[in-house]
Design a protein around this motif. Structure first.
Motif, PDB file in Angstrom:
ATOM      1  N   VAL A 114       2.039 -13.654   3.514  1.00 49.69           N
ATOM      2  CA  VAL A 114       1.964 -12.314   4.095  1.00 49.69           C
ATOM      3  C   VAL A 114       1.038 -11.377   3.321  1.00 49.69           C
ATOM      4  O   VAL A 114       0.656 -10.324   3.843  1.00 49.69           O
ATOM      5  CB  VAL A 114       3.373 -11.674   4.199  1.00 49.69           C
ATOM      6  N   LEU A 115       0.662 -11.751   2.099  1.00 46.01           N
ATOM      7  CA  LEU A 115      -0.163 -10.872   1.280  1.00 46.01           C
ATOM      8  C   LEU A 115      -1.500 -10.512   1.927  1.00 46.01           C
ATOM      9  O   LEU A 115      -1.890  -9.334   1.915  1.00 46.01           O
ATOM     10  CB  LEU A 115      -0.381 -11.511  -0.094  1.00 46.01           C
ATOM     11  N   PRO A 116      -2.251 -11.468   2.514  1.00 49.54           N
ATOM     12  CA  PRO A 116      -3.526 -11.090   3.121  1.00 49.54           C
ATOM     13  C   PRO A 116      -3.385 -10.001   4.184  1.00 49.54           C
ATOM     14  O   PRO A 116      -4.191  -9.069   4.235  1.00 49.54           O
ATOM     15  CB  PRO A 116      -4.033 -12.406   3.719  1.00 49.54           C
ATOM     16  N   ALA A 117      -2.356 -10.099   5.016  1.00 47.71           N
ATOM     17  CA  ALA A 117      -2.156  -9.085   6.049  1.00 47.71           C
ATOM     18  C   ALA A 117      -1.747  -7.755   5.432  1.00 47.71           C
ATOM     19  O   ALA A 117      -2.261  -6.693   5.825  1.00 47.71           O
ATOM     20  CB  ALA A 117      -1.087  -9.557   7.039  1.00 47.71           C
ATOM     21  N   LEU A 118      -0.850  -7.779   4.459  1.00 48.66           N
ATOM     22  CA  LEU A 118      -0.374  -6.531   3.865  1.00 48.66           C
ATOM     23  C   LEU A 118      -1.440  -5.868   3.006  1.00 48.66           C
ATOM     24  O   LEU A 118      -1.456  -4.646   2.866  1.00 48.66           O
ATOM     25  CB  LEU A 118       0.895  -6.787   3.057  1.00 48.66           C
ATOM     26  N   MET A 119      -2.365  -6.651   2.437  1.00 47.89           N
ATOM     27  CA  MET A 119      -3.404  -6.030   1.620  1.00 47.89           C
ATOM     28  C   MET A 119      -4.491  -5.399   2.483  1.00 47.89           C
ATOM     29  O   MET A 119      -5.343  -4.666   1.967  1.00 47.89           O
ATOM     30  CB  MET A 119      -4.000  -7.041   0.627  1.00 47.89           C
ATOM     31  N   LEU A 120      -4.443  -5.655   3.797  1.00 51.16           N
ATOM     32  CA  LEU A 120      -5.367  -5.015   4.734  1.00 51.16           C
ATOM     33  C   LEU A 120      -4.644  -4.014   5.637  1.00 51.16           C
ATOM     34  O   LEU A 120      -5.240  -3.485   6.579  1.00 51.16           O
ATOM     35  CB  LEU A 120      -6.053  -6.071   5.610  1.00 51.16           C
ATOM     36  N   ALA A 121      -3.374  -3.763   5.363  1.00 48.60           N
ATOM     37  CA  ALA A 121      -2.584  -2.858   6.200  1.00 48.60           C
ATOM     38  C   ALA A 121      -2.979  -1.405   5.922  1.00 48.60           C
ATOM     39  O   ALA A 121      -3.817  -1.115   5.066  1.00 48.60           O
ATOM     40  CB  ALA A 121      -1.092  -3.077   5.951  1.00 48.60           C
ATOM     41  N   ASP A 122      -2.339  -0.471   6.652  1.00 47.30           N
ATOM     42  CA  ASP A 122      -2.726   0.931   6.533  1.00 47.30           C
ATOM     43  C   ASP A 122      -1.874   1.712   5.535  1.00 47.30           C
ATOM     44  O   ASP A 122      -1.907   2.934   5.495  1.00 47.30           O
ATOM     45  CB  ASP A 122      -2.676   1.611   7.906  1.00 47.30           C
ATOM     46  N   GLY A 123      -1.111   1.001   4.716  1.00 45.25           N
ATOM     47  CA  GLY A 123      -0.293   1.664   3.711  1.00 45.25           C
ATOM     48  C   GLY A 123       0.272   0.656   2.737  1.00 45.25           C
ATOM     49  O   GLY A 123       0.119  -0.558   2.911  1.00 45.25           O
ATOM     50  N   ALA A 124       0.932   1.150   1.706  1.00 45.94           N
ATOM     51  CA  ALA A 124       1.510   0.280   0.682  1.00 45.94           C
ATOM     52  C   ALA A 124       2.771  -0.407   1.200  1.00 45.94           C
ATOM     53  O   ALA A 124       3.456   0.105   2.093  1.00 45.94           O
ATOM     54  CB  ALA A 124       1.829   1.086  -0.577  1.00 45.94           C
ATOM     55  N   SER A 125       3.075  -1.549   0.633  1.00 47.85           N
ATOM     56  CA  SER A 125       4.280  -2.298   0.992  1.00 47.85           C
ATOM     57  C   SER A 125       5.011  -2.728  -0.268  1.00 47.85           C
ATOM     58  O   SER A 125       4.393  -2.976  -1.306  1.00 47.85           O
ATOM     59  CB  SER A 125       3.923  -3.545   1.817  1.00 47.85           C
ATOM     60  N   ARG A 126       6.332  -2.810  -0.152  1.00 45.57           N
ATOM     61  CA  ARG A 126       7.168  -3.343  -1.219  1.00 45.57           C
ATOM     62  C   ARG A 126       7.899  -4.567  -0.676  1.00 45.57           C
ATOM     63  O   ARG A 126       8.510  -4.500   0.391  1.00 45.57           O
ATOM     64  CB  ARG A 126       8.155  -2.289  -1.716  1.00 45.57           C
ATOM     65  N   VAL A 127       7.828  -5.652  -1.424  1.00 43.17           N
ATOM     66  CA  VAL A 127       8.408  -6.916  -0.976  1.00 43.17           C
ATOM     67  C   VAL A 127       9.338  -7.451  -2.050  1.00 43.17           C
ATOM     68  O   VAL A 127       8.947  -7.584  -3.211  1.00 43.17           O
ATOM     69  CB  VAL A 127       7.317  -7.954  -0.660  1.00 43.17           C
ATOM     70  N   GLN A 128      10.576  -7.720  -1.671  1.00 45.24           N
ATOM     71  CA  GLN A 128      11.524  -8.391  -2.561  1.00 45.24           C
ATOM     72  C   GLN A 128      11.634  -9.838  -2.113  1.00 45.24           C
ATOM     73  O   GLN A 128      11.797 -10.113  -0.927  1.00 45.24           O
ATOM     74  CB  GLN A 128      12.888  -7.710  -2.509  1.00 45.24           C
ATOM     75  N   LEU A 129      11.545 -10.757  -3.076  1.00 49.46           N
ATOM     76  CA  LEU A 129      11.568 -12.179  -2.756  1.00 49.46           C
ATOM     77  C   LEU A 129      12.592 -12.902  -3.611  1.00 49.46           C
ATOM     78  O   LEU A 129      12.672 -12.674  -4.825  1.00 49.46           O
ATOM     79  CB  LEU A 129      10.185 -12.796  -2.985  1.00 49.46           C
ATOM     80  N   ALA A 130      13.370 -13.764  -2.981  1.00 45.12           N
ATOM     81  CA  ALA A 130      14.380 -14.545  -3.682  1.00 45.12           C
ATOM     82  C   ALA A 130      14.177 -16.024  -3.382  1.00 45.12           C
ATOM     83  O   ALA A 130      13.834 -16.396  -2.252  1.00 45.12           O
ATOM     84  CB  ALA A 130      15.786 -14.111  -3.252  1.00 45.12           C
ATOM     85  N   GLY A 131      14.373 -16.869  -4.390  1.00 48.00           N
ATOM     86  CA  GLY A 131      14.205 -18.310  -4.227  1.00 48.00           C
ATOM     87  C   GLY A 131      13.637 -18.905  -5.496  1.00 48.00           C
ATOM     88  O   GLY A 131      13.979 -18.490  -6.601  1.00 48.00           O
ATOM     89  N   GLY A 132      12.748 -19.875  -5.354  1.00 52.35           N
ATOM     90  CA  GLY A 132      12.132 -20.505  -6.511  1.00 52.35           C
ATOM     91  C   GLY A 132      10.951 -19.689  -7.008  1.00 52.35           C
ATOM     92  O   GLY A 132      10.107 -19.263  -6.229  1.00 52.35           O
ATOM     93  N   THR A 133      10.907 -19.448  -8.324  1.00 50.18           N
ATOM     94  CA  THR A 133       9.772 -18.758  -8.939  1.00 50.18           C
ATOM     95  C   THR A 133       8.963 -19.698  -9.831  1.00 50.18           C
ATOM     96  O   THR A 133       7.817 -19.415 -10.159  1.00 50.18           O
ATOM     97  CB  THR A 133      10.242 -17.573  -9.796  1.00 50.18           C
TER      98      THR A 133
END
Length: 360
Positions: A114-133
Motif C-alpha cells: 500500500v505504500l506506493p499508493a499512500l506516498m502519492l495520496a493527497d495527505g499523510a497516512s498513519r498505518v499500524q501493522l501487526a504480524g511478522g517483523t
C-alpha cells in the motif's frame, strides 16, 4: 494524486501471469500497487504457481484486503488457495489504517503493497501493522527503517517507522507503526551509482526467548570474520521488548555517505550459531567486494518507488546493483508491464550492474 479511474473509464486492465519469473507473491504485491497508483484494474492468473503451495496464503490475502481498504476497491477471488484474482481499484484515500496478519506472515510486505499508493495520496497516512517483523522470507523492519526509508526521503517522501514489538517466525506477534508523508512537490528521481565514503558498520544479534549464549556466540563469530569488536561498539545485543520471541536474527548494517545497507540471517532449529554468523559475514563480504551502491535486496526493493518517480516526472534515473536476483528480474518485468517506463540492466566493467529506469 492522479484521479484513480475504474475499468468503466476505458483503462486497459493490467493482466499478469503469476507463474512468470520467480513465480512468487511479489508479482501479486507489485501488481496491486501498480493497479492502485494507475487506476488500471488488475487480473492475475496462476498466482504463486512457482511455490510448493500455490495460490493465495494468509499473508497474500492480507495484502489484497489492505489494497481494497486503501483504495475503496473490489476484489474477486480473494480466498485462501485461490490462483486467480480480479482487483478493481477505487480512489486512494489517505488516512489511518490498521492491518493485521495472524501468525508470522510479514506485515512489512503488506506495508510495501500500500505504500506506493499512500506516498502519492493527497495527505499523510498513519498505518499500524501487526504480524511478522523479522521473517526469513521478507525484508526485516531494520532494513526498511535504515536502508529503504532514507532513499524514499531523497525522493521527497517521508516514511517514519517505529517498532513496538518484534515478531519472529513462527509465532509472529510483532507490532509497528508507519507514518507516510507524500512529497510536497513532484517526486525527485536521482541516480544512485556509488556508495560514497564509509561512515559506520556494526552487527547485532536478536535472540529473545533463547539462551544468552546464542547471541554471544553469533557476535563472537561475526566479529572474528569481519574484524568487528565489542570495544568499538560494532557488536551489539539490542534489548528485548515485552512479549517478544522466541526467535533469532543476526544483522549487519553498513552505513555509507550515499546509502545504508542492511543484511540479515535467521537462526533455525538444527543450525549452529556459528553457521548463522558465517552466512551473514559471507553476505557482507560479497557486498564489500562489489563497487555497487545497492546489494541484491535493496536493488529489488528500490526499483518500484524509483519507477514511480520516473513515471511522474518523465526523467530517467539509474542505480548500480551488486547482483540481480530472479526476484528482481521478475519485479522489473511487472513494473514495465504496469507503468509506461522501461527497466534495463547491463553489466559494467567493474562488475557492478547498471539499472536504468526511463520513460517509454
Amino acid at each position: 494524486m492522479h484521479s484513480t479511474l475504474s475499468q468503466s473509464n476505458g483503462l486497459q486492465p493490467l493482466v499478469l501471469d503469476g507463474s512468470q519469473g520467480e513465480g512468487g507473491g511479489q508479482i501479486l504485491r507489485t501488481g496491486l500497487a501498480l493497479s492502485m497508483v494507475t487506476g488500471r484494474p488488475l487480473r492475475i492468473e496462476r498466482i504463486r504457481a512457482g511455490r510448493a503451495k500455490p495460490g493465495l496464503m494468509r499473508q497474500h490475502l492480507a495484502c489484497v484486503q489492505a489494497a481494497v481498504q486503501v483504495s475503496g476497491g473490489q476484489a474477486e477471488g480473494a480466498e485462501l488457495g485461490s490462483q486467480s484474482l480480479q482487483f478493481t481499484p477505487g480512489a486512494v484515500q489517505a488516512g489511518d489504517y490498521t492491518f493485521r496478519i495472524a501468525g508470522a506472515g510479514s506485515c512489512l510486505l503488506v506495508l510495501q503493497t500500500v505504500l506506493p499508493a499512500l506516498m502519492l495520496a493527497d495527505g499523510a497516512s498513519r498505518v499500524q501493522l501487526a504480524g511478522g517483523t523479522h521473517n526469513p522470507m521478507a525484508p526485516p523492519f531494520d532494513f526498511l527503517q535504515r536502508a529503504y526509508a532514507p532513499l524514499l526521503a531523497r525522493l521527497g517522501v517521508g516514511l517514519e517507522l517505529a517498532l513496538e514489538r518484534r515478531g519472529f517466525y513462527p509465532a509472529g506477534g510483532g507490532l509497528l507503526h508507519a507514518q507516510i508523508t507524500p512529497a510536497t512537490k513532484a517526486l525527485a528521481p536521482f541516480d544512485l551509482l556509488e556508495r560514497g565514503a564509509p561512515l559506520a558498520a556494526w552487527g547485532e544479534a536478536l535472540a529473545p526467548g533463547l539462551a544468552r549464549s546464542v547471541a554471544a556466540r553469533e557476535l563472537e563469530e561475526l566479529g572474528r570474520r569481519l574484524g568487528w569488536t565489542q570495544e568499538a561498539g560494532q557488536l551489539r545485543t539490542p534489548g528485548v521488548r515485552q512479549h517478544e520471541g522466541p526467535g533469532n536474527a543476526v544483522m549487519a548494517t553498513l552505513e555509507y555517505a550515499q546509502v545504508t545497507e542492511v543484511f540479515c540471517q535467521f537462526g533455525e532449529r538444527g543450525l549452529s550459531a556459528e553457521t548463522v554468523a558465517r552466512k551473514l559475514a559471507e553476505e557482507v563480504r560479497a557486498y564489500e567486494r562489489s563497487t555497487a551502491a545497492t546489494g541484491p535486496h535493496l536493488a529489488d526493493q528500490w526499483m518500484l518507488p524509483l519507477a514511480l518517480a520516473v513515471w511522474r516526472t518523465g526523467q530517467e534515473a539509474r542505480y548500480t546493483a551488486s547482483e540481480l536476483t530472479d526476484h528482481t528480474r521478475t519485479n522489473a518485468a511487472v513494473i514495465s508491464a504496469g507503468l509506461p517506463v522501461r527497466v534495463t540492466t547491463e553489466p559494467r566493467d567493474d562488475g557492478a550492474i547498471l539499472v536504468r529506469v526511463f520513460p517509454q
